[in-house]
Design a protein around this motif. Sequence first.
Motif, mmCIF file in Angstrom:
data_model
loop_
_atom_site.group_PDB
_atom_site.id
_atom_site.type_symbol
_atom_site.label_atom_id
_atom_site.label_comp_id
_atom_site.label_asym_id
_atom_site.label_seq_id
_atom_site.Cartn_x
_atom_site.Cartn_y
_atom_site.Cartn_z
ATOM 1 N N ALA A 295 -0.628 -2.289 -13.668
ATOM 2 C CA ALA A 295 -0.167 -2.328 -12.272
ATOM 3 C C ALA A 295 -1.321 -2.053 -11.307
ATOM 4 O O ALA A 295 -1.454 -2.713 -10.268
ATOM 5 C CB ALA A 295 0.952 -1.306 -12.068
ATOM 6 N N LYS A 296 -2.176 -1.079 -11.653
ATOM 7 C CA LYS A 296 -3.310 -0.771 -10.783
ATOM 8 C C LYS A 296 -4.283 -1.940 -10.710
ATOM 9 O O LYS A 296 -4.801 -2.278 -9.640
ATOM 10 C CB LYS A 296 -4.028 0.481 -11.286
ATOM 11 C CG LYS A 296 -3.255 1.774 -11.078
ATOM 12 C CD LYS A 296 -4.058 2.958 -11.584
ATOM 13 C CE LYS A 296 -3.290 4.260 -11.385
ATOM 14 N NZ LYS A 296 -4.027 5.425 -11.921
ATOM 15 N N GLY A 297 -4.564 -2.528 -11.870
ATOM 16 C CA GLY A 297 -5.490 -3.643 -11.900
ATOM 17 C C GLY A 297 -4.996 -4.820 -11.072
ATOM 18 O O GLY A 297 -5.760 -5.425 -10.309
ATOM 19 N N LEU A 298 -3.711 -5.149 -11.215
ATOM 20 C CA LEU A 298 -3.144 -6.254 -10.447
ATOM 21 C C LEU A 298 -3.165 -5.952 -8.948
ATOM 22 O O LEU A 298 -3.491 -6.821 -8.133
ATOM 23 C CB LEU A 298 -1.708 -6.530 -10.899
ATOM 24 C CG LEU A 298 -1.556 -7.197 -12.275
ATOM 25 C CD1 LEU A 298 -0.091 -7.299 -12.654
ATOM 26 C CD2 LEU A 298 -2.204 -8.577 -12.279
ATOM 27 N N ASP B 26 -3.915 -7.607 -4.282
ATOM 28 C CA ASP B 26 -3.535 -7.112 -2.955
ATOM 29 C C ASP B 26 -4.712 -6.526 -2.188
ATOM 30 O O ASP B 26 -4.937 -6.866 -1.020
ATOM 31 C CB ASP B 26 -2.428 -6.055 -3.093
ATOM 32 C CG ASP B 26 -1.203 -6.599 -3.814
ATOM 33 O OD1 ASP B 26 -0.930 -7.805 -3.672
ATOM 34 O OD2 ASP B 26 -0.544 -5.826 -4.531
ATOM 35 N N GLU B 27 -5.471 -5.664 -2.850
ATOM 36 C CA GLU B 27 -6.549 -4.968 -2.147
ATOM 37 C C GLU B 27 -7.878 -5.741 -2.187
ATOM 38 O O GLU B 27 -8.788 -5.434 -1.412
ATOM 39 C CB GLU B 27 -6.750 -3.580 -2.762
ATOM 40 C CG GLU B 27 -5.501 -2.706 -2.686
ATOM 41 C CD GLU B 27 -5.651 -1.412 -3.461
ATOM 42 O OE1 GLU B 27 -6.761 -1.160 -4.012
ATOM 43 O OE2 GLU B 27 -4.669 -0.646 -3.547
#
Length: 288
Positions: free
Chosen positions: A266-269, A274-275
């Motif tokens: 989730a963090k990687g995506l 998004d970021e």
Amino acid sequence: MENVAQDAPAPHTAGLPGGKNVAVELDDGIAWVRLNRPEKRNAMSVGLAEEMNQIFDALEIDDRCGVIVLTGVGTAFSAGMDLKDFFRATDGLSDVERQRAYRSTRAWQWRTLMNYPKPTIAMVNGWCFGGAFTPLICCDLAIADQDAVFGLSEINWGIIPAGVVSKAISTVMGDRQALYYVMTGEQFNGTKAVELGLVNEAVPADRLEQRTTQLARNLLGKNPTVLRQARAAYKYVREMNWEQAAEYLTAKADQTHFIDPEKGRAKGLQQFLDEKSFRPGLGNYARE
């Protein structure tokens, strides 16, 4: 380097099993596990096997250890099985005692190493002969001194590469190359070991520890849960057909996502999509 056999271990070895055949040092996430019989080129004895099993058990649950480097004290990784303190020592034992000694050796050399939950790197700093090929190959990765001396010399003194040496080399070497060294007993160096698939890289002796440390630090930067799962998945699918591998890897990926405390996927995506702060081909996602 501090030896775990000391009466008052330094803080970086506190809580680890003691012994005279293996030296252990913990250094900022890296456990340097050194076969410590330099007078015998770190030939492997029954006593060494017993200590290695205790040390691997302890490091598995020691949060100070994230990566293990297996190497040898002095000028050898290991000259193989000790002819006196293993073969001659077990010849006079009862069958039960002999099988117990063999089981202890097999445990650390391949049963434990092949499925160890933490990454392992073999650092071949010199002589590597016979039985030493088994733990070398069963480590995840390997770096060698380009001038290290390798050899399957068993044929020269009337035995075969037994234990599981022949099985081990068959997993990384082609048949023609493996049979050549099994049948001739000829030696080869670290540079040739790269060509044969035994090690990942060969570097000059004065860069060996630096390069190994660099690789270990790279692994320490990864998500440890995902790294453990990725290693296990690869090793299991080697024995599967394509359909089995597809089903297994799908389930393994779902399991990894479910058990990962970092929620790395989730963090990687999020960081990539998004970021726009992360590019997978250029490094790791930002871990908290």
